[in-house]
Design a protein around this motif. Structure first.
Motif, PDB file in Angstrom:
ATOM      1  N   PHE A   9       0.822  -1.208   0.000  1.00 26.60           N
ATOM      2  CA  PHE A   9       0.000   0.000   0.000  1.00 26.60           C
ATOM      3  C   PHE A   9       0.860   1.264   0.000  1.00 26.60           C
ATOM      4  CE2 PHE A   9      -3.600  -2.442  -0.175  1.00 26.60           C
ATOM      5  CZ  PHE A   9      -3.751  -3.312   0.885  1.00 26.60           C
ATOM      6  N   PRO A  46       1.027 -10.385  -5.168  1.00 25.58           N
ATOM      7  CA  PRO A  46       0.225  -9.182  -4.922  1.00 25.58           C
ATOM      8  C   PRO A  46       1.017  -7.894  -4.797  1.00 25.58           C
ATOM      9  CG  PRO A  46      -0.559 -10.993  -3.553  1.00 25.58           C
ATOM     10  CD  PRO A  46       0.723 -11.451  -4.186  1.00 25.58           C
ATOM     11  N   ASP A  49       2.546  -6.772  -8.111  1.00 25.88           N
ATOM     12  CA  ASP A  49       1.497  -6.260  -9.000  1.00 25.88           C
ATOM     13  C   ASP A  49       0.981  -4.900  -8.524  1.00 25.88           C
ATOM     14  OD1 ASP A  49       0.005  -9.541  -9.691  1.00 25.88           O
ATOM     15  OD2 ASP A  49       1.802  -8.537 -10.462  1.00 25.88           O
ATOM     16  N   PHE A  87     -10.374 -15.114  -2.298  1.00 30.16           N
ATOM     17  CA  PHE A  87      -9.289 -14.268  -2.785  1.00 30.16           C
ATOM     18  C   PHE A  87      -9.669 -13.867  -4.202  1.00 30.16           C
ATOM     19  CE2 PHE A  87      -5.162 -12.557  -2.033  1.00 30.16           C
ATOM     20  CZ  PHE A  87      -4.559 -12.445  -3.266  1.00 30.16           C
ATOM     21  N   PHE A 149      -0.098 -16.105   4.712  1.00 31.87           N
ATOM     22  CA  PHE A 149      -0.406 -14.680   4.895  1.00 31.87           C
ATOM     23  C   PHE A 149      -1.795 -14.281   4.408  1.00 31.87           C
ATOM     24  CE2 PHE A 149       0.237 -10.304   5.526  1.00 31.87           C
ATOM     25  CZ  PHE A 149      -0.311  -9.650   4.423  1.00 31.87           C
TER      26      PHE A 149
HETATM   27  N1  FO1 Z   1      -7.148  -8.028  -0.761  1.00 33.74           N
HETATM   28  C1  FO1 Z   1      -8.372  -8.266  -0.210  1.00 33.74           C
HETATM   29  O1  FO1 Z   1      -8.669  -7.700   0.850  1.00 33.74           O
HETATM   30  N2  FO1 Z   1      -9.274  -9.101  -0.803  1.00 33.74           N
HETATM   31  C2  FO1 Z   1      -8.998  -9.769  -1.946  1.00 33.74           C
HETATM   32  O2  FO1 Z   1      -9.837 -10.532  -2.438  1.00 33.74           O
HETATM   33  C3  FO1 Z   1      -7.722  -9.508  -2.576  1.00 33.74           C
HETATM   34  C4  FO1 Z   1      -7.383 -10.106  -3.803  1.00 33.74           C
HETATM   35  C5  FO1 Z   1      -6.178  -9.731  -4.422  1.00 33.74           C
HETATM   36  C6  FO1 Z   1      -5.862 -10.206  -5.680  1.00 33.74           C
HETATM   37  C7  FO1 Z   1      -4.684  -9.827  -6.310  1.00 33.74           C
HETATM   38  C8  FO1 Z   1      -3.819  -8.953  -5.666  1.00 33.74           C
HETATM   39  O3  FO1 Z   1      -2.694  -8.537  -6.284  1.00 33.74           O
HETATM   40  C9  FO1 Z   1      -4.105  -8.449  -4.391  1.00 33.74           C
HETATM   41  C10 FO1 Z   1      -5.293  -8.847  -3.760  1.00 33.74           C
HETATM   42  N3  FO1 Z   1      -5.625  -8.356  -2.495  1.00 33.74           N
HETATM   43  C11 FO1 Z   1      -6.832  -8.625  -1.927  1.00 33.74           C
HETATM   44  C12 FO1 Z   1      -4.712  -7.484  -1.754  1.00 33.74           C
HETATM   45  C13 FO1 Z   1      -3.578  -8.279  -1.136  1.00 33.74           C
HETATM   46  O4  FO1 Z   1      -4.019  -9.187  -0.184  1.00 33.74           O
HETATM   47  C14 FO1 Z   1      -2.628  -7.230  -0.551  1.00 33.74           C
HETATM   48  O5  FO1 Z   1      -2.324  -6.362  -1.604  1.00 33.74           O
HETATM   49  C15 FO1 Z   1      -1.266  -7.664  -0.122  1.00 33.74           C
HETATM   50  O6  FO1 Z   1      -1.061  -8.991  -0.079  1.00 33.74           O
HETATM   51  C16 FO1 Z   1      -0.954  -6.945   1.165  1.00 33.74           C
HETATM   52  O7  FO1 Z   1      -0.170  -5.864   0.841  1.00 33.74           O
END
Ligand code: FO1
Length: 308
Positions: A9, A46, A49, A87, A149
């Protein structure tokens, strides 16, 4: 060359600001891969990306992850099979995971694939995973024991107390190719305002990376993700507290004390600056809440110019 460590973030916002301050080819982002997971047979990264999508101006603004303008037909279609779809993978986001998974199956490294994806989104800076070897953040929570995680972060909405965090595979994972040299040669190293425990922590758990950064402490500047005792997004203050750290800029200074010569904190916490400096870390007070691109650029300027 400026090297920035980023998670999901806060980090990417600061890097977008850095792109307004420095020539993109002079920036290398080290991305966290501890959040990576395999879902539906696809390798998902994640935090890598989120960095690419944010810097390409394609990040989903409501969600803070995934792609803007996303559709969810595949996830919805999984309902028929009662497929696990907590997810959420958007239809366009799936293309990234399909591509990454195929390229890894072809024998490409995660570094190579991440470079291809960044270039496909028109990025000129380098985005590099912390390692090409698998490292998995595992979180021990009350009631369910140790979880991957994303089970903690997404399935349980990071709403349960954590008693331990470990980075599975970190003991044998090697820094991505060239990273140690890039850190050694960098003029500035920035620890972005991402979650110190589960976003920056995995990157620092790779011995070669931690050692290389510690050796450059006087050129390392960290930006606190904690403002006024809490994180702007995500569970950072809970995790810090649950794992025995002070959930404040002082706790962040102590957490990074052996790596960063300088900590940038928000004006809200100006009164804590003396306590940060008492930890042996120079403290710079400025606006760190990047509500818009100009604020991100001004924070980036402070970070580039701060004397550690
Ligand atoms: N975060 C969520 O709260 N809900 C999700 O369904 C979710 C899906 C997801 C898919 C792809 C991606 O790149 C990120 C996604 N995330 C989701 C965020 C992710 O868990 C977080 O961005 C990181 O892992 C923590 O920084």
């Amino acid at each position: 060359m400026l090297v920035a460590l980023a998670g999901g973030f806060g980090g990417p916002r600061l890097i977008a600001g850095l792109l307004d301050v420095l020539p993109p080819p002079e920036i290398t982002v080290i991305g966290n891969t501890g959040d990576d997971l395999v879902r539906h047979g696809l390798h998902i990264s994640p935090d890598l990306d989120s960095v690419v999508y944010r810097l390409a101006g394609a990040l989903n603004p409501e969600l803070g992850w995934g792609l803007a303008g996303e559709t969810w037909r595949v996830m919805d279609a999984l309902e028929r099979y009662r497929g696990e779809n907590w997810f959420r993978l958007g239809d366009a986001d799936l293309a990234t995971h399909l591509y990454r998974t195929q390229r890894l199956a072809d024998g490409a490294t995660l570094s190579e694939v991440t470079g291809e994806i960044a270039r496909a989104w028109g990025l000129e800076l380098r985005v590099v995973p912390m390692s090409d070897d698998p490292v998995g953040t595992k979180v021990t929570v009350d009631g369910e024991g140790e979880l991957p995680f994303q089970d903690y972060f997404v399935r349980l909405h990071h709403s349960v107390p954590v008693s331990a965090v470990r980075f599975d595979g970190a003991d044998i994972a090697r820094p991505a190719p060239g990273l140690v040299d890039t850190i050694a040669a960098a003029s500035r190293i920035v620890i972005g305002p991402s979650n110190p425990i589960v976003s920056i922590g995995p990157i620092l758990s790779i011995a070669g990376i931690r050692t290389a950064i510690a050796a450059r402490r006087r050129d390392v500047v960290a930006v606190s993700p904690i403002v006024g005792g809490s994180a702007l997004k995500g569970p950072a203050e809970h995790l810090l507290r649950e794992l025995g750290h002070e959930a404040s800029v002082v706790g962040v200074a102590r957490y990074y004390a052996d790596l960063a010569g300088c900590l940038v904190i928000d004006e809200v916490d100006a009164d804590l600056a003396p306590r940060v400096e008492a930890e042996g870390v120079r403290c710079v007070v400025t606006k760190t809440v990047m509500a818009d691109r100009d604020l991100a650029a001004s924070l980036a300027r402070v970070v580039v110019e701060a004397r550690a």
